[in-house]
Write a protein that holds these residues in place. Structure first.
Motif, PDB file in Angstrom:
ATOM      1  N   THR A 209       0.831  -1.207   0.000  1.00 12.42           N
ATOM      2  CA  THR A 209       0.000   0.000   0.000  1.00 12.42           C
ATOM      3  C   THR A 209       0.858   1.247   0.000  1.00 12.42           C
ATOM      4  OG1 THR A 209      -1.767  -1.152   1.188  1.00 12.42           O
ATOM      5  CG2 THR A 209      -1.804   1.247   1.228  1.00 12.42           C
ATOM      6  N   GLY A 210       1.869   1.268   0.849  1.00 15.77           N
ATOM      7  CA  GLY A 210       2.782   2.400   0.870  1.00 15.77           C
ATOM      8  C   GLY A 210       3.520   2.559  -0.438  1.00 15.77           C
ATOM      9  N   LEU A 211       3.878   1.437  -1.061  1.00 15.90           N
ATOM     10  CA  LEU A 211       4.545   1.490  -2.355  1.00 15.90           C
ATOM     11  C   LEU A 211       3.621   2.080  -3.413  1.00 15.90           C
ATOM     12  CD1 LEU A 211       6.810   0.837  -4.314  1.00 15.90           C
ATOM     13  CD2 LEU A 211       6.023  -1.538  -4.354  1.00 15.90           C
ATOM     14  N   ALA A 212       2.352   1.678  -3.401  1.00 10.78           N
ATOM     15  CA  ALA A 212       1.393   2.227  -4.361  1.00 10.78           C
ATOM     16  C   ALA A 212       1.230   3.728  -4.168  1.00 10.78           C
ATOM     17  CB  ALA A 212       0.044   1.518  -4.216  1.00 10.78           C
ATOM     18  N   ASP A 213       1.197   4.174  -2.904  1.00 16.17           N
ATOM     19  CA  ASP A 213       1.079   5.612  -2.635  1.00 16.17           C
ATOM     20  C   ASP A 213       2.297   6.363  -3.154  1.00 16.17           C
ATOM     21  OD1 ASP A 213      -1.331   5.154  -1.412  1.00 16.17           O
ATOM     22  OD2 ASP A 213      -0.530   5.159   0.628  1.00 16.17           O
TER      23      ASP A 213
END
Length: 244
Positions: A209-213
């Motif tokens: 999720t952090g990577l997608a953000d």
């Protein structure tokens, strides 16, 4: 008989209302477009500022704390050699070994903040380096090479691949992984594939999720295909036109 007579005034009223609505909405639409453009510019400035601050921290650690720790390690090593056998020599040996471990941890921390190979040689060599250091064997298809890209794009792509390979090593049960990267002239495309058990879920707290953000801040996209039983394919696409 009344219907034909009423058609014209009703049409006129409808036209007047439509014209009034357009007149009221047009300034609001232009205002929203202006606000959206400013948000986009602000987001780009924040990304650049974040990367600049991270690079400053990396330089401070590399040129300051690391150099002092190297000097301390050398001093302890010389003192250890000069000390006669006994309790003092044993304590110096322990201190020298601990200083060496701290130095190794600091170097790893500096590498995690911003690897020097990324700064000096670009994304192709940096991805080859992270693939070589992966806990799971990685086939890296980087034969075409990549042009130098904006620092924020290179950093996001590098740490994206790092996160993907770390997840593969921790969660997938894969025997092998693969990394492919290419630049189309308009966008950077990276695929990370593994032959593990599949079922990767961004909501499971694996860092996806952090990577997608992080990718979204650059107007990029992250997609994951991970059916039960695998294989898992994580794809990054980051717009970054490069002049020929």
């Amino acid at each position: 008989m009344l219907l034909p007579a009423l058609l014209y005034p009703l049409g006129a009223v409808a036209g007047a209302r439509a014209a009034l609505t357009r007149a009221l909405l047009a300034p609001r639409e232009r205002e929203l477009q202006g606000l959206l453009a400013e948000v986009t510019r602000s987001r780009a400035r924040l990304v650049d500022a974040f990367e600049a601050e991270r690079r400053r921290i990396e330089r401070d650690l590399h040129d300051g704390a690391q150099q002092r720790l190297v000097a301390l390690t050398m001093t302890l090593g010389l003192a250890r050699l000069d000390a006669p056998p006994g309790p003092l020599a044993d304590r110096l040996a322990t201190a020298h070994d601990e200083a060496g471990k701290v130095l190794a941890e600091l170097r790893e921390l500096i590498h995690g903040i911003h690897p020097q190979v990324l700064t000096d040689y670009g994304l192709t060599d940096a991805l080859a380096d992270v693939a070589e250091r992966s806990a799971v064997p990685v086939d890296a298809d980087l034969s075409t090479g990549l042009p130098r890209l904006p620092e924020s794009v290179e950093a996001a792509a590098y740490f994206g691949v790092c996160e993907a390979l770390a997840n593969i090593g921790k969660h997938s049960g894969a025997a092998r992984a693969a990394v492919t990267a290419r630049h189309t002239g308009a966008a950077l495309l990276i695929d990370v594939t593994d032959d593990g058990r599949g079922g990767a879920d961004p909501a499971a707290g694996s860092g996806l999720t952090g990577l997608a953000d992080r990718i979204a801040v650059l107007d990029g996209t992250l997609t994951i295909t991970s059916p039960p039983g695998g294989p898992t394919v994580l794809s990054l696409e980051i717009p970054c036109p490069v002049s020929p």
